[in-house]
Design a protein around this motif. Structure first.
Motif, short mmCIF file in Angstrom:
data_model
loop_
_atom_site.label_atom_id
_atom_site.label_comp_id
_atom_site.label_asym_id
_atom_site.label_seq_id
_atom_site.Cartn_x
_atom_site.Cartn_y
_atom_site.Cartn_z
N TYR A 17 0.86 -1.18 0.00
CA TYR A 17 0.00 0.00 0.00
C TYR A 17 0.90 1.24 0.00
CZ TYR A 17 -3.65 -3.30 1.32
OH TYR A 17 -4.51 -4.35 1.34
N GLY A 18 0.56 2.19 -0.85
CA GLY A 18 1.33 3.43 -0.96
C GLY A 18 0.65 4.33 -1.97
N LEU A 19 1.43 4.96 -2.84
CA LEU A 19 0.85 5.71 -3.94
C LEU A 19 0.01 4.79 -4.81
CD1 LEU A 19 3.78 8.02 -5.09
CD2 LEU A 19 1.96 8.54 -3.48
N PRO A 20 -0.95 5.34 -5.56
CA PRO A 20 -1.75 4.46 -6.43
C PRO A 20 -0.91 3.62 -7.37
CG PRO A 20 -2.77 6.63 -6.27
CD PRO A 20 -1.45 6.73 -5.54
N THR A 21 0.20 4.17 -7.87
CA THR A 21 1.05 3.38 -8.77
C THR A 21 1.85 2.32 -8.04
OG1 THR A 21 2.70 3.60 -10.53
CG2 THR A 21 3.00 4.97 -8.58
N ASP A 22 2.03 2.47 -6.72
CA ASP A 22 2.78 1.49 -5.94
C ASP A 22 1.89 0.45 -5.29
OD1 ASP A 22 5.11 2.81 -6.55
OD2 ASP A 22 5.14 4.00 -4.72
N THR A 23 0.60 0.71 -5.19
CA THR A 23 -0.31 -0.20 -4.48
C THR A 23 -0.51 -1.48 -5.29
OG1 THR A 23 -1.44 1.66 -3.44
CG2 THR A 23 -2.60 -0.44 -3.50
N VAL A 24 -0.26 -2.61 -4.66
CA VAL A 24 -0.43 -3.93 -5.27
C VAL A 24 -1.23 -4.78 -4.29
CG1 VAL A 24 0.69 -5.99 -6.17
CG2 VAL A 24 1.74 -3.75 -6.53
N ARG A 25 -2.46 -5.17 -4.67
CA ARG A 25 -3.34 -5.92 -3.78
C ARG A 25 -3.79 -7.21 -4.45
NH1 ARG A 25 -8.12 -2.37 -1.39
NH2 ARG A 25 -8.30 -4.30 -0.18
N ARG A 26 -3.81 -8.29 -3.66
CA ARG A 26 -4.35 -9.58 -4.08
C ARG A 26 -3.71 -10.12 -5.34
NH1 ARG A 26 -10.65 -7.74 -3.18
NH2 ARG A 26 -10.52 -7.49 -0.91
N ARG A 27 -2.43 -9.82 -5.52
CA ARG A 27 -1.70 -10.34 -6.68
C ARG A 27 -0.68 -11.39 -6.28
NH1 ARG A 27 1.44 -6.03 -10.19
NH2 ARG A 27 -0.65 -5.14 -10.20
N HIS A 28 -0.04 -11.19 -5.14
CA HIS A 28 1.01 -12.10 -4.70
C HIS A 28 0.46 -12.99 -3.58
CE1 HIS A 28 3.68 -9.94 -7.24
NE2 HIS A 28 3.68 -8.84 -6.51
N ARG A 29 0.32 -14.26 -3.87
CA ARG A 29 -0.23 -15.21 -2.92
C ARG A 29 0.47 -16.54 -3.10
NH1 ARG A 29 -6.56 -17.32 -2.63
NH2 ARG A 29 -6.11 -19.35 -1.72
N THR A 30 0.82 -17.18 -2.00
CA THR A 30 1.49 -18.49 -2.07
C THR A 30 0.45 -19.58 -2.31
OG1 THR A 30 1.31 -18.90 0.31
CG2 THR A 30 3.22 -17.65 -0.45
N LYS A 31 0.95 -20.76 -2.53
CA LYS A 31 0.07 -21.92 -2.64
C LYS A 31 -0.50 -22.26 -1.26
CE LYS A 31 3.92 -25.11 -1.96
NZ LYS A 31 4.75 -26.18 -2.53
N THR A 32 -1.56 -23.00 -1.26
CA THR A 32 -2.18 -23.45 -0.01
C THR A 32 -1.54 -24.77 0.42
OG1 THR A 32 -4.26 -22.38 -0.58
CG2 THR A 32 -4.32 -24.08 1.12
N VAL A 33 -0.95 -24.78 1.61
CA VAL A 33 -0.35 -26.00 2.15
C VAL A 33 -1.42 -26.71 2.97
CG1 VAL A 33 1.46 -26.95 3.61
CG2 VAL A 33 1.93 -24.94 2.19
N PRO A 34 -1.89 -27.87 2.54
CA PRO A 34 -3.03 -28.51 3.22
C PRO A 34 -2.62 -29.20 4.51
CG PRO A 34 -2.30 -29.86 1.38
CD PRO A 34 -1.45 -28.61 1.36
#
Length: 662
Positions: A163-180
């Motif tokens: 979260y930061g400037l609009p050009t720096d904000t990155v949401r819900r893009r980087h997510r790891t795999k689910t370890v069951p």
């Protein structure tokens, strides 16, 4: 008395122009979030300048009856000092607020960046380019594992947002795999999450959230980018109230670097490690030195020196024999003939370590007349042999785009394999449930038949009842077999459709990278072709210069001879003018012969290079067709594989052909 103890004076906001004219730093205005958002959209720079001079307070709108919150980062970007939130709601906005004010030792005050406080600096919160005096950053986070995330046996994953400037904000893009089924020590070990260009690191924060498979928050941590320490780190997690959890941590590797554009990466690597860069340049120079077969040296008296014999190659030259080769010839021999391509996408040598065919052209020593020299250099057949297309594909630039495409294909293949494995598990579960239901049906029928048989024994019609029971059992068996076949057919159709979608996705990736791959190959090919043409021009200039030098030496000797033969000064002057004119004519004629030969060789080389160009165009046009042919062949083989369960090709369905199991 109340006026004496007030730190700030609340006033109604009229406009930014009115506030600038009043210029009273002790005044504060309150804005509802809708009004502040509208002002920020319309006057972003004026809003920042207003907050440089005086305080502003932002509060939630009255329609938030559920006590929800807005993201405070929006107004922090504009320099608003007091951003009020509903503290009774522990949502994402409140977590960001608690996390960022945890910085600076919980003192409740964070100093704004320098450019948001100085009057001589201009700041636009919607800027997308790098600001003057601010170094953009590149942040890389690799989530390796978690420790004691939860004591339940449940699947978990990690999200990393910025979260930061609009050009720096990155949401819900980087997510790891689910370890069951592992909440104690889940190992994620994902590819690093790269935030390539963070325009304003001083306003950016990172939020790491650990979620369970039901998307419930297990723990999180909000960290300012400027406070991150690179290296391997264990990050303790906090709960929704930002209170420390006892044991849960996330093990990560953090890398924070200055942002470098892609076109400047080569120069930055040379600056970071100049010794390695210079060592590589020296190595290339030593490799190219092997290709230099010609050595031109002139003694101080003007005559060409005899090349050293093989047994005296290592001996040192005499002190009086200094080279007097013109600077033009030295520049041609050292820079034009043996220089390497300087484009960052082209290497001087192929990846197999052998000299390329272009660099194998050697220059022989000029010991004979100019006519024989032309035959030994410009008539060399190797000058007209272009570099094959397959050798151009060994260049570093081409390998770079191919590796980028292959990496995306590999990631896609892993995702598809996981989906197919999940599909197999679902199909096995469906078959197991069908078998259980069929076994129960048979068991129930057998009990009914046993009761009917007992009644038949009493009534005396055993044979009829047995025959009826047998027919009913056979009917049940046939129905169950049909259900099995129908289930297998349905599963096969679903599996084949999914696999075809996977094949289509792989082909789409290949087609997406097709233009970029062959654009790079075209660039490498054009550079290589220009180097072939420059090679011929360099040899031509060297030959012409060498011939001119020899003609001048011959003219000097002739003038000395004429001075001894003729004593009359007038006659000697006339004879010298005639000899000089003849000498100039010979030089001009010889240069014209060289130029005609050069044009002839360039035309021949152009024809050879055009064949490589045609091969390139043909291959670029045919490769997409080959991708589609491979896709169709995979689909055909997949359909043939499942034909035994009644699955037919879509083309056969359209033609109405009869399906026959193999």
């Amino acid at each position: 008395m109340s006026m004496l103890v007030n730190y700030v004076q609340p006033v109604h906001f009229h406009s930014f122009e009115v506030s600038e004219k009043r210029n009273k730093s002790f005044e504060i205005s309150s804005f509802v979030e809708t009004q502040a958002t509208s002002l920020l959209k319309e006057y972003p720079v004026e809003f920042v300048n207003y907050n440089k001079r005086q305080l502003s307070r932002i509060y939630p709108r009255g329609k938030r009856v559920d006590s929800s919150n807005f993201l405070p980062q929006i107004f922090w970007n504009a320099g608003c000092q007091l951003v009020a939130l509903n503290f009774q709601t522990l949502d994402l906005a409140m977590q960001l607020n608690l996390g960022i004010f945890e910085y600076n030792n919980h003192c409740g005050y964070i100093l704004k960046p320098d450019f948001m406080r100085r009057d001589d600096r201009r700041f636009d919160p919607f800027a997308e380019s790098i600001m003057d005096g601010v170094v953009a950053a590149t942040l890389t986070i690799k989530v390796i594992a978690g420790q004691f995330v939860t004591d339940r046996k449940i699947g978990t994953y990690v999200e990393v947002d910025m979260y930061g400037l609009p050009t720096d904000t990155v949401r819900r893009r980087h997510r790891t795999k689910t370890v069951p089924n592992n909440g104690i020590n889940p190992v994620y070990d994902e590819d690093p999450f790269v935030f390539k260009k963070v325009v304003l690191p001083t306003l950016a924060v990172i939020r790491m959230a650990v979620m369970d498979e039901n998307n419930k928050l297990l723990g999180h941590r909000v960290l300012p980018v400027m406070g991150l320490r690179p290296g391997y780190r264990h990050i303790p997690l906090r709960n929704e109230c930002n209170l420390p959890l006892l044991m849960p941590t996330v093990f990560v590797h953090i890398s924070v670097k200055d942002y470098v554009p892609d076109d400047m990466s080569v120069y930055i690597e040379a600056l970071i490690n100049p010794i390695a860069y210079l060592s590589e340049q020296e190595k290339h120079s030593q490799q190219l030195a092997v290709l230099e077969d010609a050595e031109f040296s002139v003694q101080s008296n003007g005559r060409a020196s005899v090349p050293p014999s093989p047994q005296h190659e290592d001996s040192k030259p005499l002190a009086g024999n200094k080279s007097s080769v013109p600077a033009f010839t030295e520049e041609v021999t050292k820079q034009q003939i043996t220089k390497k391509p300087t484009h960052p996408l082209v290497k001087a040598e192929p990846s197999n370590g052998q000299p390329s065919q272009f660099n194998q052209i050697s220059v022989k020593e000029n010991r004979v007349q100019s006519k024989s020299t032309i035959q030994s250099l410009l008539d060399d057949p190797s000058l007209l042999v272009p570099t094959p297309l397959k050798d151009l594909k060994n260049q570093k630039g081409f390998f770079k785009v191919i590796c980028k495409r292959d990496k995306e294909l590999e990631s896609l293949s892993k995702k598809h394999e996981k989906a197919r494995e999940t599909m197999r598990e679902i199909h096995e579960l469906q078959e197991e449930r069908l078998m259980i239901s069929q076994v129960k049906a048979k068991t129930a029928m057998e009990k009914v038949h046993a009761k009917s048989l007992k009644k038949a024994i009493k009534t005396g019609n055993v044979e009829q009842v047995e025959q009826a029971n047998r027919q009913e059992y056979q009917q049940l068996t046939r129905e169950q077999d049909e259900k099995h076949k129908e289930l297998r057919k349905t599963q096969a159709e679903v599996f084949v459709a999914m696999c075809k979608d996977h094949f289509q996705a792989e082909m789409d990736v290949m087609l997406k990278h097709h233009d970029s791959v062959y654009d790079v190959l075209k660039l490498i090919m054009d550079i290589n072709h220009r180097e072939h043409d420059r090679k011929l021009t360099a040899i031509f200039e060297m030959e012409v210069e060498e011939h001119r030098r020899k003609m001048e030496e011959h003219s000097k000797k002739e003038m000395k001879t004429l001075s001894k033969m003729y004593k009359d000064k007038n006659e000697l002057a006339r004879i010298k003018r005639e000899a000089q004119t003849k000498h100039i004519d010979e030089v001009v004629q010889e240069r014209a012969k060289h130029k005609d030969l050069l044009y002839k060789k360039k035309d021949e080389l152009k024809r050879e290079l055009s064949l490589i160009q045609q091969e390139y165009e043909k291959e670029r046009e045919m490769v997409p067709k080959e991708y589609r042919a491979i896709y169709e062949e995979k689909c055909r083989k997949l359909t043939e594989q499942f034909r035994d369960v009644g699955l037919c090709d879509s083309r056969e369905e359209l033609n109405g052909e009869q399906n026959t199991p193999l």
